[in-house]
Design a protein around this motif. Structure first.
Motif, PDB file in Angstrom:
ATOM      1  N   ALA A 166       0.830  -1.204   0.000  1.00  0.00           N
ATOM      2  CA  ALA A 166       0.000   0.000   0.000  1.00  0.00           C
ATOM      3  C   ALA A 166       0.863   1.251   0.000  1.00  0.00           C
ATOM      4  CB  ALA A 166      -0.935  -0.007   1.212  1.00  0.00           C
ATOM      5  N   GLU A 214      -1.666  -8.888   3.002  1.00  0.00           N
ATOM      6  CA  GLU A 214      -3.123  -8.888   3.138  1.00  0.00           C
ATOM      7  C   GLU A 214      -3.530  -8.878   4.606  1.00  0.00           C
ATOM      8  OE1 GLU A 214      -6.790 -11.965   2.345  1.00  0.00           O
ATOM      9  OE2 GLU A 214      -5.235 -11.827   0.789  1.00  0.00           O
ATOM     10  N   GLU A 250      -9.089  -8.207  -1.759  1.00  0.00           N
ATOM     11  CA  GLU A 250      -9.255  -7.808  -3.149  1.00  0.00           C
ATOM     12  C   GLU A 250      -8.103  -6.929  -3.625  1.00  0.00           C
ATOM     13  OE1 GLU A 250     -13.102  -6.082  -3.712  1.00  0.00           O
ATOM     14  OE2 GLU A 250     -14.178  -7.938  -3.216  1.00  0.00           O
ATOM     15  N   LEU A 251      -7.639  -6.034  -2.754  1.00  0.00           N
ATOM     16  CA  LEU A 251      -6.549  -5.138  -3.144  1.00  0.00           C
ATOM     17  C   LEU A 251      -5.240  -5.891  -3.335  1.00  0.00           C
ATOM     18  CD1 LEU A 251      -7.329  -2.168  -0.734  1.00  0.00           C
ATOM     19  CD2 LEU A 251      -7.493  -2.111  -3.235  1.00  0.00           C
ATOM     20  N   THR A 255      -3.294  -6.981  -7.093  1.00  0.00           N
ATOM     21  CA  THR A 255      -2.222  -6.059  -7.489  1.00  0.00           C
ATOM     22  C   THR A 255      -1.013  -6.793  -8.062  1.00  0.00           C
ATOM     23  OG1 THR A 255      -0.875  -4.188  -6.762  1.00  0.00           O
ATOM     24  CG2 THR A 255      -1.074  -6.036  -5.244  1.00  0.00           C
ATOM     25  N   PRO A 280      -5.676  -2.636  -8.949  1.00  0.00           N
ATOM     26  CA  PRO A 280      -6.599  -2.224  -7.885  1.00  0.00           C
ATOM     27  C   PRO A 280      -5.938  -1.401  -6.784  1.00  0.00           C
ATOM     28  CG  PRO A 280      -6.155  -4.590  -7.774  1.00  0.00           C
ATOM     29  CD  PRO A 280      -5.610  -4.109  -9.077  1.00  0.00           C
ATOM     30  N   LEU A 281      -4.680  -1.701  -6.467  1.00  0.00           N
ATOM     31  CA  LEU A 281      -4.026  -0.958  -5.392  1.00  0.00           C
ATOM     32  C   LEU A 281      -3.627   0.443  -5.863  1.00  0.00           C
ATOM     33  CD1 LEU A 281      -3.525  -1.564  -2.471  1.00  0.00           C
ATOM     34  CD2 LEU A 281      -1.272  -2.471  -3.057  1.00  0.00           C
ATOM     35  N   TRP A 284      -6.844   2.412  -5.913  1.00  0.00           N
ATOM     36  CA  TRP A 284      -7.196   2.709  -4.514  1.00  0.00           C
ATOM     37  C   TRP A 284      -6.406   3.917  -4.008  1.00  0.00           C
ATOM     38  CZ3 TRP A 284      -4.172   1.951   0.063  1.00  0.00           C
ATOM     39  CH2 TRP A 284      -4.877   1.919   1.266  1.00  0.00           C
TER      40      TRP A 284
END
Length: 469
Positions: A166, A214, A250-251, A255, A280-281, A284
């Motif tokens: 992230a 995760e 999901e993220l 990714t 997706p990340l 986000w």
């Protein structure tokens, strides 16, 4: 710096040799080095904010993160291996910040800081020119602390930090925007002087463990929801109507950011590549970045700038009144510190000024040679070769801070008696104020270094070179 022998000056180049005896208790010793950063010019109100809000919140969050990594490590040996470095870093942070908080909670020390600040403010008030230019600085800094307290939870939990993937997504989204700005208008971490090290981190081939990522990201999201509330704007945007566990799954599962080649392609593709990315990340981080930027801008404009400008006013007033009787905060510039080799009392325990190889082996035996007190096989095998009474470490009252690791310790004869490598936990408060009640610098003993070289590592030539033989 001059060296005297029998009250006569001696050329200093004749000295700075390795000490054969090392320091004795009560001996005056010196440390020369580049201490990194202190905050001793901060106001009492700033320290109160850190003592009462910032540090307790940070420690609570860090303890939570430690629990999350420990839960992940409990899944199996491989998971334990993956989490090992993270747990070590967290434990180090808990120790460091916990020690600083413990120091700030010392009523005696805080009363001393209060008294020193009150005395300075009174002297400023009595000087008309100083009062006009600097007199309101303390009040303006206090007002900023009130603002900061009101947004404390947002500042603490909206950044959503903790997951490496992230954080990489956030950095990439910002990078392609910041590097297009003039250098002086960028965020500090994206300026030209920082780009080489930033690229090293962005493109590092160090492995990333999606299962662990995760698990940790789910905990980060759950913490934000608990602390800020499920109706918080950023929390709602980050979760997208999902549970923290589902959102994190999901993220992370979708990714490609674990691949350094993918990260490089995004960076090289520039803003267009990042803004069109379906990862997706990355998507986000794009959604959240405006809110992250807003709170950072608020902090820099409303808090950081005021603390810096008003802190400079106080520093100038302090220098005008105290002159060279005071000194500025550490900034990695060269300094010479003096102190004495002294043990200390901690509760009902008398802590000696030195440790020995006897103590090293006893510590390992007392804990059944379990981590973190287990001995390396090389050390354990050479036990019969070691003179066990040889000192290993010693403590002194020298004023040090992070950045002093590796600094030489020498005596009045300009003989090297050791090397600084740490401070005790009570010395962590030196970031804010110096005290020599129980705070100590920790150095490896010159005799311990030579004994280890000869008896354990069998480096007789190097030991002889140090000793001049």
């Amino acid at each position: 710096f001059r060296v005297y022998e029998n009250d006569k000056p001696v050329p200093i180049e004749h000295y700075f040799k390795w000490s054969k005896t090392g320091p004795k208790e009560g001996e005056l010793v010196f440390v020369t080095g580049h201490p990194g950063s202190t905050s001793r010019l901060r106001t009492v109100r700033q320290l109160e904010h850190e003592r009462d809000l910032a540090f307790p919140t940070f420690l609570k969050s860090l303890a939570r993160r430690r629990k999350a990594y420990s839960q992940y490590a409990a899944r199996g040996p491989e998971q334990a291996r993956q989490a090992q470095d993270r747990l070590f870093g967290i434990d180090n942070g808990l120790k460091a910040v916990g020690g600083e908080l413990e120091g700030l909670q010392d009523a005696k020390l805080f009363d001393r800081l209060h008294g020193a600040e009150d005395a300075l403010r009174q002297r400023v008030a009595l000087d008309k020119s100083l009062a006009k230019e600097h007199g309101g600085a303390w009040e303006r800094i206090a007002s900023v602390q009130d603002k900061l307290a009101r947004r404390h939870k947002e500042m603490s939990f909206r950044p959503l930090r903790g997951s490496r993937l992230a954080d990489l997504a956030r950095t990439i989204v910002r990078y392609v925007v910041e590097v297009k700005k003039p250098n002086e208008k960028r965020y500090e971490e994206f300026r030209d002087s920082a780009l080489e090290s930033l690229h090293h981190r962005l493109f590092s081939p160090a492995p990333v463990y999606p299962e662990m990522e995760e698990h940790v990201l789910a905990d980060v999201l759950a913490e934000a929801a608990e602390e800020l509330g499920s109706d918080d704007k950023l929390v709602k945007l980050a979760l997208g109507g999902k549970s923290p566990q589902r959102a994190a799954h999901e993220l992370i599962s979708g990714t490609k950011l674990a691949d350094p080649k993918f990260r490089r392609r995004l960076i090289e593709g520039g803003r267009e590549a990042v803004e069109s990315s379906k990862d997706p990340l990355i998507a986000w981080a794009r959604r959240l970045d405006p809110m992250w930027r807003e709170i950072r801008k608020w902090y820099e404009d409303q808090v950081q700038s005021v603390e810096a400008s008003e802190g400079n006013r106080i520093a100038r007033a302090r220098f005008a009144l105290l002159g060279r009787g005071t000194y500025p905060d550490a900034t990695f510039t060269l300094r010479l510190s003096y102190g004495r080799v002294e043990g200390y009392e901690l509760g009902t325990t008398k802590v000696p000024y030195k440790t020995t190889f006897y103590g090293l082996f006893d510590r390992a035996a007392s804990f059944d040679n379990r981590p973190p007190f287990n001995l390396a096989r090389t050390v354990a095998r050479r036990r019969n070769k070691i003179r066990m009474e040889t000192p290993v470490n010693f403590v002194s009252t020298n004023d040090i801070i992070g950045g002093n690791s590796g600094s030489p310790v020498f005596n009045r004869k300009a003989e090297y008696v050791g090397l600084i490598f740490d401070g005790n936990i009570q010395g962590l408060v030196w970031r804010y104020a110096y005290t020599d009640d129980v705070a100590r610098a920790v150095a490896v003993h010159s005799r311990g270094i030579v004994e280890a070289l000869r008896a354990i590592y069998q480096m007789d030539d190097l030991a002889g070179e140090l000793m001049g033989t």
